[in-house]
Design a protein around this motif. Structure first.
Motif, PDB file in Angstrom:
ATOM      1  N   ALA A 135       0.890  -1.146  -0.028  1.00 45.43           N
ATOM      2  CA  ALA A 135       0.091   0.200  -0.036  1.00 45.43           C
ATOM      3  C   ALA A 135       0.706   1.409  -0.144  1.00 45.43           C
ATOM      4  N   LYS A 136       0.106   2.346  -0.415  1.00 43.29           N
ATOM      5  CA  LYS A 136       0.858   3.616  -0.243  1.00 43.29           C
ATOM      6  C   LYS A 136       1.206   4.057   1.184  1.00 43.29           C
ATOM      7  N   ILE A 137       2.477   4.676   1.451  1.00 40.46           N
ATOM      8  CA  ILE A 137       2.794   5.313   2.801  1.00 40.46           C
ATOM      9  C   ILE A 137       3.061   6.789   2.716  1.00 40.46           C
ATOM     10  N   ARG A 138       2.527   7.402   3.563  1.00 44.19           N
ATOM     11  CA  ARG A 138       2.755   8.876   3.583  1.00 44.19           C
ATOM     12  C   ARG A 138       4.186   9.020   4.345  1.00 44.19           C
ATOM     13  N   THR A 141       4.273  10.877  -0.737  1.00 42.97           N
ATOM     14  CA  THR A 141       3.632   9.625  -0.691  1.00 42.97           C
ATOM     15  C   THR A 141       4.644   8.537  -1.523  1.00 42.97           C
ATOM     16  N   GLU A 164       5.553   4.233  -2.707  1.00 40.79           N
ATOM     17  CA  GLU A 164       4.637   2.916  -2.866  1.00 40.79           C
ATOM     18  C   GLU A 164       5.986   1.873  -2.828  1.00 40.79           C
ATOM     19  N   ASP A 193       3.211   5.492  12.319  1.00 38.08           N
ATOM     20  CA  ASP A 193       1.913   6.042  12.798  1.00 38.08           C
ATOM     21  C   ASP A 193       2.098   6.889  14.132  1.00 38.08           C
ATOM     22  N   ARG A 242       1.209  -2.366   8.324  1.00 43.36           N
ATOM     23  CA  ARG A 242       0.256  -1.858   7.593  1.00 43.36           C
ATOM     24  C   ARG A 242       0.172  -0.244   7.921  1.00 43.36           C
ATOM     25  N   ALA A 243       1.582   0.275   8.207  1.00 43.54           N
ATOM     26  CA  ALA A 243       1.586   1.464   8.416  1.00 43.54           C
ATOM     27  C   ALA A 243       1.098   2.621   7.546  1.00 43.54           C
ATOM     28  N   GLN A 244       0.342   3.584   7.944  1.00 48.00           N
ATOM     29  CA  GLN A 244       0.072   4.527   6.923  1.00 48.00           C
ATOM     30  C   GLN A 244       0.904   5.664   6.798  1.00 48.00           C
ATOM     31  N   GLU A 245       1.402   6.201   8.080  1.00 51.17           N
ATOM     32  CA  GLU A 245       2.472   7.549   8.003  1.00 51.17           C
ATOM     33  C   GLU A 245       3.856   7.026   8.750  1.00 51.17           C
TER      34      GLU A 245
END
Lengths: 86, 149, 149, 86
Positions: free
Chosen positions: D2-5, D22, D24, D61, D73-76
């Motif tokens: 997934a994409k990561i900020r 961002t 990937e 995160d 599954r980190a987003q940031e």
């Protein structure tokens, strides 16, 4: 012996009934402890104030000292309970 | 800079902080003692030994300045009657770094508690009583005399 | 009571003290960090990690409240540009007795120094540089993790 | 993956030339350290920012973590120098 200005604070002052007095102890009074013993004979108030010597602290000419300190040529002697400021 | 005050008037923290910060150093530690509002005391009255009090506080402050190389030491202590919630005492230590400021601040209040001639009388309801000295205060003051302190 | 603020505006000590004292306890210890006016810095700029900063400060404050049973813990930290002599950070700990307040105050500033995402940039003359982290700050923060601390 | 900020601060931000982007990364990028290695190949700025790994710190995160932490599954993810507040 010369005159000494006695000053008292807190419950010592209250029991004696005054914050200040001038005394002229005999030459046999050599230390602050001797002075306390001699003063305890002056009045009921003094006797009550000085009842428990372990609870008394002293200053000679505004310097804190142990009770067995010689009086020397002191001009002002203070007797008071342990301090509780702060 | 050393500032000592034994005063009837309330303690102005903002003014004292300005004084502590004027030294230009990086760290100021303070301690403020208050009349507790939560244990039933109605009025607290502080008696002191005029002249001897100021000299004792000056000695405590000078000891801290010398030991920690402070650029400022402040001790302000109220006397007379005061109400719950009011400030009894304020001390501040200013130094280049925080370790010195924090330690010196603790020293100032610990030594003041045992070395300065103040006596507290509390009134609870109709009963007035002199506050007893606490052994723990002597232990706190004496730790600064130990070689490892 | 816990109060955390990360702000652009200057720090109002009198207002923060009122907050610290409102808890009704007997002892308030504070630490204030200032931009030093004596070592040639023209401007200090504080960058931070929005969101993560507030969370980190809250965790530090909660740790202190729990460990020392504080009635109040306050952390105020400025961000953005500031001048020599201005306050960067203010922390306060309110407790029933002075030992707890003084220790908790030292804990708040020690942990903040290593646990909160702030970065300082100094301008001296025409040169801007990021301040380097100091090992001594980590040593100060880690002493609170030792069992005997 | 997934994409990561990505977010950067202080001299990491300055060297990369942006505070936020961002990305990937491929599935082979498992930890924050892997991510730093992969990002270092993107541009000269990234390479310079990540030159000395010992001077980098990270948050996943918004939680501070060691560089060998799995990304999951980190987003940031934030990369920055050691902190210097207070």
């Amino acid at each position: 012996m010369a005159k000494i200005r006695m000053v008292y604070f807190a419950w010592v002052r209250e029991r004696i009934g005054t914050g200040e007095e001038t005394v002229e102890p005999p030459a046999s009074v050599a230390t602050v402890a001797d002075l306390v013993d001699w003063l305890a004979e002056i009045s009921v108030g003094h006797a009550e104030a000085f009842e428990n010597r372990a609870r008394l602290r002293a200053a000679v000419d505004q310097e804190f000292v142990p009770l067995d300190t010689p009086i020397g040529r002191a001009q002002e002697i203070a007797i008071f309970p342990p301090v509780t400021g702060g | 800079m050393i500032h000592i005050s034994v005063q009837q008037s309330t303690i102005d923290i903002a003014a004292e902080m300005t004084r502590a910060e004027a030294a230009g150093a990086g760290a100021v530690a303070t301690f403020t003692g208050l009349v507790r509002a939560d244990d039933g005391v109605g009025t607290l009255e502080l008696e002191h030994y005029p002249g001897a009090t100021e000299a004792a506080l000056l000695k405590v402050a000078e000891g801290a300045v010398e030991r920690w190389g402070l650029s400022a030491a402040i001790i302000v202590h109220r006397v007379g009657p005061m109400q719950p919630g009011e400030r009894i005492v304020f001390v501040a230590a200013t130094a280049a770094h925080r370790g010195a400021a924090l330690e010196a601040c603790a020293y100032l209040i610990d030594r003041l508690k045992t070395d300065a001639p103040f006596w507290k009388r509390e009134t609870r309801g109709v009963t007035a009583s002199w506050v007893e000295a606490r052994d723990v205060d002597h232990a706190a003051a004496e730790r600064w005399d130990r070689p490892e302190a």
